[in-house]
Design an enzyme around this catalytic site. Structure first.
Site, PDB file in Angstrom:
ATOM      1  N   TYR A  16       6.654   0.224  -6.140  1.00  0.00           N
ATOM      2  CA  TYR A  16       7.664   0.964  -6.908  1.00  0.00           C
ATOM      3  C   TYR A  16       8.184   2.141  -6.088  1.00  0.00           C
ATOM      4  O   TYR A  16       7.416   2.942  -5.553  1.00  0.00           O
ATOM      5  CB  TYR A  16       7.100   1.479  -8.241  1.00  0.00           C
ATOM      6  CG  TYR A  16       6.822   0.382  -9.259  1.00  0.00           C
ATOM      7  CD1 TYR A  16       7.348  -0.899  -9.125  1.00  0.00           C
ATOM      8  CD2 TYR A  16       6.027   0.633 -10.374  1.00  0.00           C
ATOM      9  CE1 TYR A  16       7.086  -1.900 -10.046  1.00  0.00           C
ATOM     10  CE2 TYR A  16       5.763  -0.357 -11.314  1.00  0.00           C
ATOM     11  CZ  TYR A  16       6.299  -1.626 -11.131  1.00  0.00           C
ATOM     12  OH  TYR A  16       6.036  -2.611 -12.052  1.00  0.00           O
TER      13      TYR A  16
HETATM   14  N1  LIG Z   1       4.989  -6.631 -13.683  1.00  0.00           N
HETATM   15  C1  LIG Z   1       6.277  -6.644 -13.474  1.00  0.00           C
HETATM   16  O1  LIG Z   1       6.821  -7.532 -12.803  1.00  0.00           O
HETATM   17  C2  LIG Z   1       7.125  -5.545 -14.035  1.00  0.00           C
HETATM   18  C3  LIG Z   1       8.525  -5.656 -14.048  1.00  0.00           C
HETATM   19  C4  LIG Z   1       9.259  -4.619 -14.623  1.00  0.00           C
HETATM   20  C5  LIG Z   1       8.599  -3.510 -15.183  1.00  0.00           C
HETATM   21  N2  LIG Z   1       7.233  -3.431 -15.140  1.00  0.00           N
HETATM   22  C6  LIG Z   1       6.498  -2.299 -15.760  1.00  0.00           C
HETATM   23  O2  LIG Z   1       6.988  -2.093 -17.071  1.00  0.00           O
HETATM   24  C7  LIG Z   1       7.453  -0.758 -17.218  1.00  0.00           C
HETATM   25  C8  LIG Z   1       8.606  -0.735 -18.189  1.00  0.00           C
HETATM   26  O3  LIG Z   1       9.636  -1.616 -17.754  1.00  0.00           O
HETATM   27  P1  LIG Z   1      11.153  -1.186 -17.845  1.00  0.00           P
HETATM   28  O4  LIG Z   1      11.351   0.139 -17.200  1.00  0.00           O
HETATM   29  O5  LIG Z   1      11.954  -2.335 -17.358  1.00  0.00           O
HETATM   30  O6  LIG Z   1      11.277  -1.013 -19.454  1.00  0.00           O
HETATM   31  P2  LIG Z   1      12.561  -1.066 -20.414  1.00  0.00           P
HETATM   32  O7  LIG Z   1      12.223  -0.196 -21.566  1.00  0.00           O
HETATM   33  O8  LIG Z   1      12.941  -2.464 -20.701  1.00  0.00           O
HETATM   34  O9  LIG Z   1      13.727  -0.397 -19.564  1.00  0.00           O
HETATM   35  C9  LIG Z   1      13.671   0.963 -19.260  1.00  0.00           C
HETATM   36  C10 LIG Z   1      15.067   1.474 -18.979  1.00  0.00           C
HETATM   37  O10 LIG Z   1      15.883   1.291 -20.135  1.00  0.00           O
HETATM   38  C11 LIG Z   1      16.639   2.468 -20.389  1.00  0.00           C
HETATM   39  N3  LIG Z   1      16.073   3.079 -21.598  1.00  0.00           N
HETATM   40  C12 LIG Z   1      14.777   2.994 -22.031  1.00  0.00           C
HETATM   41  N4  LIG Z   1      14.625   3.642 -23.196  1.00  0.00           N
HETATM   42  C13 LIG Z   1      15.832   4.139 -23.528  1.00  0.00           C
HETATM   43  C14 LIG Z   1      16.297   4.899 -24.628  1.00  0.00           C
HETATM   44  N5  LIG Z   1      15.487   5.271 -25.621  1.00  0.00           N
HETATM   45  N6  LIG Z   1      17.607   5.240 -24.667  1.00  0.00           N
HETATM   46  C15 LIG Z   1      18.439   4.848 -23.675  1.00  0.00           C
HETATM   47  N7  LIG Z   1      18.055   4.134 -22.591  1.00  0.00           N
HETATM   48  C16 LIG Z   1      16.750   3.771 -22.524  1.00  0.00           C
HETATM   49  C17 LIG Z   1      16.470   3.331 -19.143  1.00  0.00           C
HETATM   50  O11 LIG Z   1      17.369   2.834 -18.133  1.00  0.00           O
HETATM   51  P3  LIG Z   1      18.847   3.424 -17.867  1.00  0.00           P
HETATM   52  O12 LIG Z   1      18.929   4.752 -18.558  1.00  0.00           O
HETATM   53  O13 LIG Z   1      18.948   3.495 -16.398  1.00  0.00           O
HETATM   54  O14 LIG Z   1      19.746   2.406 -18.499  1.00  0.00           O
HETATM   55  C18 LIG Z   1      15.070   2.972 -18.699  1.00  0.00           C
HETATM   56  O15 LIG Z   1      14.825   3.265 -17.339  1.00  0.00           O
HETATM   57  C19 LIG Z   1       7.787  -0.329 -15.770  1.00  0.00           C
HETATM   58  O16 LIG Z   1       7.776   1.080 -15.606  1.00  0.00           O
HETATM   59  C20 LIG Z   1       6.671  -0.985 -15.014  1.00  0.00           C
HETATM   60  O17 LIG Z   1       5.483  -0.197 -15.115  1.00  0.00           O
HETATM   61  C21 LIG Z   1       6.504  -4.433 -14.592  1.00  0.00           C
END
Ligand SMILES: NC(=O)c1ccc[n+]([C@@H]2O[C@H](COP(=O)([O-])OP(=O)(O)OC[C@H]3O[C@@H](n4cnc5c(N)ncnc54)[C@H](OP(=O)(O)O)[C@@H]3O)[C@@H](O)[C@H]2O)c1
Length: 360
Positions: free
Chosen positions: A61
């Site tokens: 990351y």
């Molecule tokens: N194992 C794997 O392959 C894998 C893959 C992906 C993630 N992960 C893990 O899962 C965690 C979470 O994944 P993710 O970051 O993709 O989760 P997600 O909740 O699907 O997306 C997070 C993104 O959505 C937007 N967001 C989230 N909450 C919001 C809200 N309340 N209001 C407005 N925008 C919002 C923000 O992006 P913007 O503001 O930029 O739009 C934020 O960076 C990661 O940190 C990581 O630890 C693992």
């Protein structure tokens, strides 16, 4: 429900918060869609102050910066490291030109762990994930190497991410039969916009008492409430990498918004509450680029969906599952239970049997 109402992660004694905090957004290095160090630390501090104890990162990351941000924060606060369940991942190769710089071979896992421990400024990880399946390494080599690292005290528990169900089942069963460290959790893509995990991996996890920790629980923010059909999203770093929802996604997004209106909460809270209520132990990993994202997402712990809400969401987001899952529904119950009810599953009688008196 609150962040300090802990759950045990799978068949283990490890107590974790009902929502983990994802650190993929920590750091602004190229290739990421994250935030600067100050905002990352604010997000982490807010999560920990509310009783959160489960933090997820990976070697890869923001090119290692995510781990360093976490390591610097924990090292500056004596005693804090021991209260945090710290999870990281191996697999992605950070050494161009070196085929052993990544993957899941014995030597590369050991080297990747040493690098993660250095950046995180700690002598052990509480949970070590295989980030992806390495089809070029025998799975028993990976499992034995991980078991050695547990015995050496460098990691406490292990889990898999993004690995096919047949490989996961083979690895877990081999470990159980050989007395090696088994899997306690699977980190899988799972949300109202990504439910195909329900075909194979989720039933495996339920059967074996393995926890699910869904990643991208808001499908890259599509379920946060800021994506509306026909409207442009202005405040997003992620959308430059992942584009936007499809027309079919918007059908689900609108069903979520209707439930959120009904409950007077946000679509993000509804989406996370739906995940949390799935069968088995399901601990979503919250993603946030701003502290306000985290705060609004934590509301997912405060609401309870009614059966009617859950049914509406289940139906709007029903996935098309791969063969053989379509063979295991009502028709199979009819063919095996012959009009009786077994384990709460009721069935009809196969109509041609009723229509005929002939038994051969
Ligand atoms: N194992 C794997 O392959 C894998 C893959 C992906 C993630 N992960 C893990 O899962 C965690 C979470 O994944 P993710 O970051 O993709 O989760 P997600 O909740 O699907 O997306 C997070 C993104 O959505 C937007 N967001 C989230 N909450 C919001 C809200 N309340 N209001 C407005 N925008 C919002 C923000 O992006 P913007 O503001 O930029 O739009 C934020 O960076 C990661 O940190 C990581 O630890 C693992």
């Amino acid at each position: 429900m609150a962040l300090d109402h802990y759950v045990t992660l799978g068949r283990s004694g490890l107590r974790v918060s009902p929502f983990a905090l994802g650190a993929m957004t920590f750091g602004t290095d190229p290739g990421g869609a994250g935030c600067d160090v100050a905002e990352s630390e604010k997000i982490l501090a807010t999560y920990l102050e509310r009783g959160g104890n489960f933090v997820d990162t990976a070697n890869f990351y923001t090119n290692g910066h995510s781990e360093k941000i976490l390591g610097d924060y924990l090292a500056a606060r004596p005693g804090l490291r021991d209260r945090v369940v710290l999870a990281s991942k191996f697999f992605f190769n950070m050494f161009p030109g070196d085929p052993n710089g990544g993957g899941a071979g014995r030597g590369s896992i050991i080297a990747q762990l040493d690098e993660s421990l250095r950046r995180l400024q700690t002598d052990h990880l509480d949970l070590y994930w295989m980030h992806n399946w390495d089809r070029h390494t025998p799975i028993e080599e990976t499992m034995r190497a991980l078991d050695d690292l547990v015995r050496a005290g460098k990691i406490r528990y292990i889990g898999f991410s993004n690995t096919p169900a047949w490989v996961t089942a083979q690895a877990h069963t081999t470990a159980v039969l050989k007395g090696w460290t088994p899997l306690i959790a699977l980190q899988v893509e799972y949300s109202l916009l990504a439910r195909t995990v329900e075909g194979e991996l989720a039933p495996f996890a339920r059967d074996q008492g393995v926890a699910l920790t869904p990643w991208s629980p808001l499908k890259n923010g599509f379920l946060s409430g800021k994506y509306r059909r026909g409207a442009q999203v202005t405040d997003s770093a992620r959308s430059a990498y992942v584009g936007g929802p499809t027309e079919a996604d918007y059908d689900v997004i609108e069903a979520v918004a209707a439930v959120a209106d009904d409950l007077g909460t946000t679509p993000a809270a509804v989406s996370l509450a739906w995940l949390r209520a799935r069968e088995g132990t399901v601990v979503p990993i919250i993603g946030a680029r701003r502290v306000t994202h985290l705060e609004s997402n934590l509301a997912g712990l405060e609401i309870t969906l009614t059966d009617a809400h859950r049914r509406a969401l289940d139906e709007a987001s029903a996935p098309d599952l791969n063969y053989p899952a379509p063979m295991h529904g009502a028709q199979q119950a009819m063919l095996q239970f012959a009009g009786t009810t077994v384990d709460g599953v009721s069935s009809e009688v196969y109509p041609p049997l009723l229509a005929s008196n002939v038994r051969y």
